[in-house]
Design a protein around this motif. Structure first.
Motif, PDB file in Angstrom:
ATOM      1  N   ASN A 173      41.304  44.129  43.770  1.00  0.00           N
ATOM      2  CA  ASN A 173      42.436  44.510  43.752  1.00  0.00           C
ATOM      3  C   ASN A 173      42.797  46.011  44.558  1.00  0.00           C
ATOM      4  O   ASN A 173      42.070  46.770  44.231  1.00  0.00           O
ATOM      5  CB  ASN A 173      43.094  44.761  42.343  1.00  0.00           C
ATOM      6  N   ARG A 174      43.577  45.986  45.589  1.00  0.00           N
ATOM      7  CA  ARG A 174      43.884  47.006  46.165  1.00  0.00           C
ATOM      8  C   ARG A 174      44.759  48.085  45.223  1.00  0.00           C
ATOM      9  O   ARG A 174      44.474  49.243  45.296  1.00  0.00           O
ATOM     10  CB  ARG A 174      44.887  46.856  47.542  1.00  0.00           C
ATOM     11  N   TYR A 175      45.571  47.410  44.501  1.00  0.00           N
ATOM     12  CA  TYR A 175      46.258  48.374  43.307  1.00  0.00           C
ATOM     13  C   TYR A 175      46.246  47.629  42.049  1.00  0.00           C
ATOM     14  O   TYR A 175      46.162  46.533  41.933  1.00  0.00           O
ATOM     15  CB  TYR A 175      47.864  48.376  43.722  1.00  0.00           C
ATOM     16  N   ARG A 176      45.796  48.477  41.147  1.00  0.00           N
ATOM     17  CA  ARG A 176      45.559  47.955  39.736  1.00  0.00           C
ATOM     18  C   ARG A 176      46.808  47.331  39.360  1.00  0.00           C
ATOM     19  O   ARG A 176      46.517  46.663  38.119  1.00  0.00           O
ATOM     20  CB  ARG A 176      44.929  49.080  39.003  1.00  0.00           C
ATOM     21  N   ASP A 177      48.019  47.602  39.363  1.00  0.00           N
ATOM     22  CA  ASP A 177      49.260  46.998  38.969  1.00  0.00           C
ATOM     23  C   ASP A 177      49.971  46.113  39.575  1.00  0.00           C
ATOM     24  O   ASP A 177      50.914  45.689  39.424  1.00  0.00           O
ATOM     25  CB  ASP A 177      50.065  48.540  38.369  1.00  0.00           C
ATOM     26  N   ILE A 178      49.395  45.554  40.747  1.00  0.00           N
ATOM     27  CA  ILE A 178      49.859  44.605  41.408  1.00  0.00           C
ATOM     28  C   ILE A 178      48.798  43.658  41.563  1.00  0.00           C
ATOM     29  O   ILE A 178      47.884  43.410  42.148  1.00  0.00           O
ATOM     30  CB  ILE A 178      50.126  45.044  42.967  1.00  0.00           C
ATOM     31  N   LEU A 179      48.931  42.313  40.771  1.00  0.00           N
ATOM     32  CA  LEU A 179      48.306  41.409  40.332  1.00  0.00           C
ATOM     33  C   LEU A 179      48.900  40.079  40.530  1.00  0.00           C
ATOM     34  O   LEU A 179      50.081  40.001  40.000  1.00  0.00           O
ATOM     35  CB  LEU A 179      47.497  41.606  38.990  1.00  0.00           C
ATOM     36  N   PRO A 180      48.308  38.992  40.651  1.00  0.00           N
ATOM     37  CA  PRO A 180      48.723  37.654  40.870  1.00  0.00           C
ATOM     38  C   PRO A 180      49.028  37.116  39.395  1.00  0.00           C
ATOM     39  O   PRO A 180      48.088  37.240  38.725  1.00  0.00           O
ATOM     40  CB  PRO A 180      47.946  36.775  41.955  1.00  0.00           C
ATOM     41  N   TYR A 181      50.004  36.376  39.322  1.00  0.00           N
ATOM     42  CA  TYR A 181      49.944  35.454  37.948  1.00  0.00           C
ATOM     43  C   TYR A 181      48.969  34.474  38.052  1.00  0.00           C
ATOM     44  O   TYR A 181      48.564  33.985  38.919  1.00  0.00           O
ATOM     45  CB  TYR A 181      51.518  34.684  37.798  1.00  0.00           C
ATOM     46  N   ASP A 182      48.371  34.215  36.585  1.00  0.00           N
ATOM     47  CA  ASP A 182      47.469  33.150  36.585  1.00  0.00           C
ATOM     48  C   ASP A 182      47.820  31.991  36.844  1.00  0.00           C
ATOM     49  O   ASP A 182      47.241  31.073  37.698  1.00  0.00           O
ATOM     50  CB  ASP A 182      46.955  33.220  34.958  1.00  0.00           C
ATOM     51  N   GLU A 183      49.218  31.610  36.695  1.00  0.00           N
ATOM     52  CA  GLU A 183      49.749  30.374  36.872  1.00  0.00           C
ATOM     53  C   GLU A 183      49.864  30.055  38.520  1.00  0.00           C
ATOM     54  O   GLU A 183      49.724  29.120  38.722  1.00  0.00           O
ATOM     55  CB  GLU A 183      51.091  30.327  36.231  1.00  0.00           C
ATOM     56  N   THR A 184      50.282  31.061  39.216  1.00  0.00           N
ATOM     57  CA  THR A 184      50.477  30.788  40.510  1.00  0.00           C
ATOM     58  C   THR A 184      49.399  31.355  41.533  1.00  0.00           C
ATOM     59  O   THR A 184      49.428  31.412  42.860  1.00  0.00           O
ATOM     60  CB  THR A 184      51.706  31.340  41.095  1.00  0.00           C
ATOM     61  N   ARG A 185      48.361  31.934  41.019  1.00  0.00           N
ATOM     62  CA  ARG A 185      47.229  32.478  41.831  1.00  0.00           C
ATOM     63  C   ARG A 185      46.680  31.572  42.713  1.00  0.00           C
ATOM     64  O   ARG A 185      46.561  30.310  42.460  1.00  0.00           O
ATOM     65  CB  ARG A 185      46.220  33.338  41.138  1.00  0.00           C
ATOM     66  N   VAL A 186      46.077  32.095  43.819  1.00  0.00           N
ATOM     67  CA  VAL A 186      45.681  31.178  44.939  1.00  0.00           C
ATOM     68  C   VAL A 186      43.952  31.235  44.670  1.00  0.00           C
ATOM     69  O   VAL A 186      43.370  32.244  44.156  1.00  0.00           O
ATOM     70  CB  VAL A 186      45.660  31.565  46.249  1.00  0.00           C
ATOM     71  N   HIS A 187      43.387  30.122  44.369  1.00  0.00           N
ATOM     72  CA  HIS A 187      42.019  29.810  44.352  1.00  0.00           C
ATOM     73  C   HIS A 187      41.173  29.875  45.470  1.00  0.00           C
ATOM     74  O   HIS A 187      41.752  29.052  46.469  1.00  0.00           O
ATOM     75  CB  HIS A 187      41.530  28.634  43.321  1.00  0.00           C
ATOM     76  N   VAL A 188      40.047  30.541  45.558  1.00  0.00           N
ATOM     77  CA  VAL A 188      39.296  30.297  46.730  1.00  0.00           C
ATOM     78  C   VAL A 188      37.884  29.546  46.286  1.00  0.00           C
ATOM     79  O   VAL A 188      37.371  30.009  45.346  1.00  0.00           O
ATOM     80  CB  VAL A 188      38.935  31.686  47.427  1.00  0.00           C
TER      81      VAL A 188
END
Length: 578
Positions: free
Chosen positions: A339-354
């Protein structure tokens, strides 16, 4: 919710003490590019005088140079310095530009006045803005130091003039060059996993400068430890001003010098100016809400909302939206470094999986229109450690367009790693993929890179258009929507497969503006109603904080108003011809 379905070539600095030495440093800064066409033949020759202007020492010559600025473009030179009391200096001059053709402006000249407006005490961005506003004949007043006399240790005790040679590495000329900074990669070296990393720069900058131009301006160590530079691209920093500046990331990109050189232009253009212009021409169908009295009412309502600051009230309401979930995957210890910024994170529900449930700081964003919708991936700017994940995400989603809305360095801070190939036909291996830059073009507001992506093991090929918007201003938001609209229309025109991948630095501010504008344009183009607050609310339900600042939110309203007024003008012109 909605109705229906809607980078300058590296400059070599060679310091010569009477002969060629082994001292050779390749340097690259974020440049402010002033692109232009041909210079007027009726320029006025400079006149030397002994006048001493504010901020210029008495040992310097003061020179007046008048250049003709074309109606579209600039004067053709780059600047460095200007903040923290440092001088504003000419960093580079385009060989095919007005300044280059005129031949009187030199690298390292100190800019003192523009059209007799004193630049003393002004910041770098303020000087750039003055140059942008200047039209027609532009009078530059510059200060120039006499040649510096340095002692040659190999001489017999006598001093000899120090010669400075500047070589542009792209013979095609300045207008064809591609703005490029990549301040995070002082020296690119291959790693075992195929992802390019950085090597700490050793030694100090050996360039010698006069008292009026400290070495800090050129070595990247200006006031406060970093030089202040700018280019035709985005210098502004409103994108992450409200992000937690503390990062979990082990991003080894450090602001500094770069060895990346821009790709020369390819033969035939990828897109012509006429094709770009045609994308911006709309004709609202008869009976559409975007014609006649209906359009006038829409414009009047938007103007009234802006006058009453209704958008600001909406933005404050949006700020109170609660997060959809706790972003537990992004907070996991094994993913903190990604994570580039600790407070800018993706939601678990909509995050992209690799791969097999792998993590990347990216979110699926679906903007529904009735039973269909547009699909995006909004993500942070790649880190050195996540570059392979980024390209794996592009490959697995078969995305054929990547829209980049940030520069690599802004105000001395790294915002994005140089994750794409920048040399024509030179392979860049990233994990299991090989990337080759096959075509490159710079238009007035953005860069186009056609990248051939191949899976090394199978040989399967996938083409990606990497679009880099370079016209976001130094601070805040663009003054006009024209260039961004053209960029978005082109982006939509060349998009055929997979989601549109959009990123800035954190992946929420300018990325949000781009997605909102694309949706807005699509709705208007289909003759459907739009609601900016609804658009932003839908985006924020899928990635927290989309449209990050009130200025960005207001800009979306201003964009809508400017677009509608443009349609109104086209309708009026059509009526006059009929």
């Amino acid at each position: 919710m909605f109705e229906g379905f809607a980078s300058l070539p590296v400059t070599e600095w060679t310091l010569l003490h009477g002969k060629t030495t082994s001292l050779r440093q390749e340097v690259s800064f974020s440049h402010y590019y002033i692109f232009l066409g041909k210079q007027s033949k009726d320029y006025v020759r400079s006149q030397h005088n002994s006048t001493t202007l504010p901020g210029e020492s008495e040992q310097s010559l003061t020179i007046h140079i008048e250049l003709e600025k074309p109606t579209s473009g600039g004067l053709g030179f780059a600047l460095v310095g200007g903040d923290g009391g440092t001088a504003v200096l000419v960093k580079a001059i385009g060989s095919g530009s007005a300044a280059g053709l005129d031949g009187r402006l030199n690298v390292r000249d100190r800019l003192l006045q523009v059209n007799e407006e004193d630049l003393s005490g002004l910041s770098h961005s303020e000087v750039v803005e003055i140059l942008r506003r200047a039209q027609g004949s532009v009078m530059l007043t510059i200060g120039r130091k006499p040649p510096v006399q340095l002692h040659d240790p190999q001489s017999t005790g006598q001093t000899s003039p120090t010669k400075m040679r500047f070589q542009q590495q792209n013979p095609q000329g300045f207008d064809a060059e591609r703005p490029r900074d990549n301040p995070g990669d002082p020296h690119e070296i291959p790693r075992n996993n195929g992802v390019r990393g950085t090597e700490e720069q050793n030694g100090k900058d050996n360039l010698q400068h006069s008292a009026d131009c400290t070495a800090d301006c050129f070595s990247g160590r200006g006031s406060g430890g970093r030089a202040s530079v700018s280019e035709y691209e985005d210098v502004g920093g409103d994108e992450e001003e409200r992000c937690d500046s503390g990062s979990w990331s082990s991003d080894d990109d450090q602001p500094g010098l770069s060895s990346r050189t821009p790709a020369p232009p390819t033969g035939d253009p990828i897109v012509s100016e006429e094709e770009l212009m045609s994308l911006a021409l709309w004709k609202a169908p008869i009976g559409s809400r975007y014609r006649g009295g209906s359009l006038e009412m829409l414009i009047s309502n938007l103007q009234q909302q802006l006058n009453q600051q209704q958008p600001l009230k909406e933005f404050m309401t949006l700020e109170h939206l609660k997060p959809v979930d706790d972003c537990l995957v992004g907070k996991a210890a094994e993913n903190r470094e990604k994570n580039r910024y600790r407070d800018i994170l993706p939601y678990d529900e909509t995050r992209v999986h690799v791969g097999d449930q792998g993590y990347i700081n990216a979110s699926h964003v679906r903007m529904p229109f009735g039973t269909e919708g547009y699909f995006y991936i909004a993500c942070q700017g790649p880190l050195p450690s996540t570059t392979s994940d980024f390209w794996q995400m592009v490959w697995e989603n078969k995305a054929d367009v990547v829209a980049m809305m940030t520069r690599q360095q802004e105000r001395g801070k790294v915002k994005c790693h140089g994750y794409w190939p920048d040399k024509l036909y030179k392979p860049m291996n990233v994990n299991t993929y090989q990337l080759i830059l096959e075509k490159h073009q710079v238009v007035d507001s953005f860069e186009i890179n056609v990248i051939r992506m191949a899976e090394i093991e199978t040989g399967e090929v996938h083409y990606v258009k990497h679009l880099r918007f370079v016209s976001w201003p130094d601070h805040g938001v663009p003054h006009s929507c024209e260039q961004l609209v053209r960029f978005i229309l082109y982006m939509g025109d060349v998009h055929h497969t997979g989601p549109l991948v959009v990123h800035c630095s954190a992946g929420i501010g300018r990325s949000g503006v781009l997605i909102c504008t694309h949706v807005l344009l699509s709705l208007i183009n289909k003759g459907l109603r739009f609601d900016i607050m609804d658009i932003v609310k839908e985006m924020r339900s899928q990635r927290h904080g989309m449209i990050q600042t009130k200025d960005q939110y207001l800009f979306c309203y201003s964009m809508a108003l400017e677009i509608l007024m443009g349609i109104q003008q086209i309708n009026q012109q059509e009526a006059e011809l009929s």
